[in-house]
Design an enzyme around this catalytic site. Structure first.
Site, PDB file in Angstrom:
ATOM      1  NE  ARG A 187      -4.402  -1.717   1.580  1.00  0.00           N
ATOM      2  CZ  ARG A 187      -5.463  -1.826   2.365  1.00  0.00           C
ATOM      3  NH1 ARG A 187      -5.454  -1.293   3.564  1.00  0.00           N
ATOM      4  NH2 ARG A 187      -6.553  -2.431   1.927  1.00  0.00           N
ATOM      5  CB  SER A 188       0.573   4.545   1.655  1.00  0.00           C
ATOM      6  OG  SER A 188      -0.577   4.970   0.965  1.00  0.00           O
ATOM      7  CB  ALA A 189       5.072   0.910   2.642  1.00  0.00           C
ATOM      8  CE  LYS A 229       0.705   8.187  -0.982  1.00  0.00           C
ATOM      9  NZ  LYS A 229      -0.175   7.005  -0.795  1.00  0.00           N
TER      10      LYS A 229
END
Length: 381
Positions: A66-68, A70
């Site tokens: 997921r947003s890891a 980013k």
């Protein structure tokens, strides 16, 4: 719980915390890796590979983070800046002329990286079959605040913004750039746009319940946070809904590039990536020069977050240590993923950390399982 892997002397508390996550915090399958000074000191895995099967998690099991994602994506514009190819203080329209639409002509590149661009939500969600049009949709979107004047987490649009910027500067997609410049040369188990040859490694993830309390402390969000996520008209709900719901376990979802949300990685791959940012790993020179590390972790945004409805801190592309997302120490920088995953670096201690799970809990920035592991790392130093 039968936990596999190794810990270096002195890091036994991390193994103990990892086991307790299965016993008391609802962990189903997970892995954690810690590097110190460019060398692995923790490499553990356990539980099931899939949330919905009994097959064991193996050493090479990978999962959506997921947003890891980013944190890996953000390294690319910073490296382009380090190479003299991207000016962080230039208007985005210098590289992407269409982005000037609807009052965004003064948006700077650094505004994109620090979640200050003002476009966390779209007038309507982008459907999976429309992903090729997503950059154009964001470029046409009127901002929700004057760019640069406030900050609010951009859950999905961050990936489209940074991805298109990298494409305009390099002619390559962000996933291809990561693969050619970072992952393959440095042996990083990370993919943005999963190749078919690696699909067999990826486990199935899903929602699990968050414990009611940890150590007697109840894990209830503030009423304002709960109300923001419950209100379909709130900026919070609209930001997280900028991409229409889709099956995160579908091979088609894994195969596309969503630089804000669908990276596939092992815990070892994430930890090795962050170790590579701050120091030499296996003879490879560090990726970030000291000045680039300083940019990554110098506070650009702080205080009330218009999307997350808590106080957050961001450097250029990275979340910074704070109450909403505790990392190892004040100088740490990295990124959590909604529901559990976490990865970061702490230059002062030389620590790089990666945690991956198949059980995605309700929280966004401070998962109790990841936090238990971070506290154990801190206790081991």
């Amino acid at each position: 719980m039968d936990v596999q892997g190794t810990v270096a002397p002195g890091f036994e508390p991390v193994r103990e915390a990892f086991i307790r996550n299965f016993d008391g915090l609802g962990e189903r399958g997970a892995a954690v890796t810690v590097y110190r000074g460019g060398q692995p000191v923790v490499d553990l895995w356990g539980g099931t590979r899939d949330l919905d099967s009994a097959a064991p998690w193996e050493q090479g099991t990978a999962h959506i983070v997921r947003s890891a994602t980013k944190g890996v994506a953000a390294a690319v514009p910073l490296l382009l800046h380090q190479r003299g190819l991207l000016d962080l203080d230039a208007p985005v329209g210098t590289y992407w002329p269409e982005y000037k639409a609807n009052g965004k002509e003064r948006t700077l590149v650094r505004h994109l990286l620090a979640h200050r661009a003002g476009v966390p939500a779209l007038d309507r969600p982008v459907r999976f079959e429309e992903l090729g049009d997503a950059p154009a949709v964001v470029a046409a979107q009127a901002p929700h605040w004057a760019p640069g004047t406030a900050h609010g987490y951009h859950p999905h649009t961050f990936g489209w913004l940074v991805g298109e910027l990298v494409h305009r500067v390099t002619g390559r997609s962000l996933g291809r750039w990561i693969d050619e410049e970072l992952a393959r040369p440095r042996g990083l188990e990370f993919w943005l746009g999963l190749p078919d040859a690696e699909a067999h490694r990826v486990g199935r993830a899903g929602r699990v319940e968050t414990p009611e309390s940890v150590g007697g402390l109840r894990l209830r969000p503030k009423r304002s946070v709960s109300e923001a996520y419950a209100d379909p008209e709130s900026l919070t709900r609209r930001a997280f809904g900028a991409l229409a719901p889709t099956d995160e376990n579908a091979p088609a979802y894994h195969a596309v590039e969503l630089p804000g949300s669908n990276g596939i990685a092992t815990a070892r791959g994430l930890a090795r990536f962050y170790a590579s940012l701050i120091g030499e790993v296996d003879g490879h020179a560090r990726l970030f020069a000291p000045a680039t590390v300083a940019m990554a972790r110098t506070e650009e945004s702080a205080g009330p977050d218009r999307v997350l409805v808590v106080n957050t801190r961001f450097g250029l592309g990275y979340m910074l240590h704070g109450s909403a997302s505790p990392l190892l120490a004040p100088g740490s920088f990295g990124h959590p993923g909604r529901g559990g995953p976490l990865a970061f670096a702490d230059p002062e201690s030389g620590i790089a950390f990666g945690y991956v799970t198949n059980g995605l809990q309700k929280g966004v920035t401070a998962d109790p399982r990841a936090q238990a592991l971070v506290r154990a790392v801190r206790a081991s130093l």
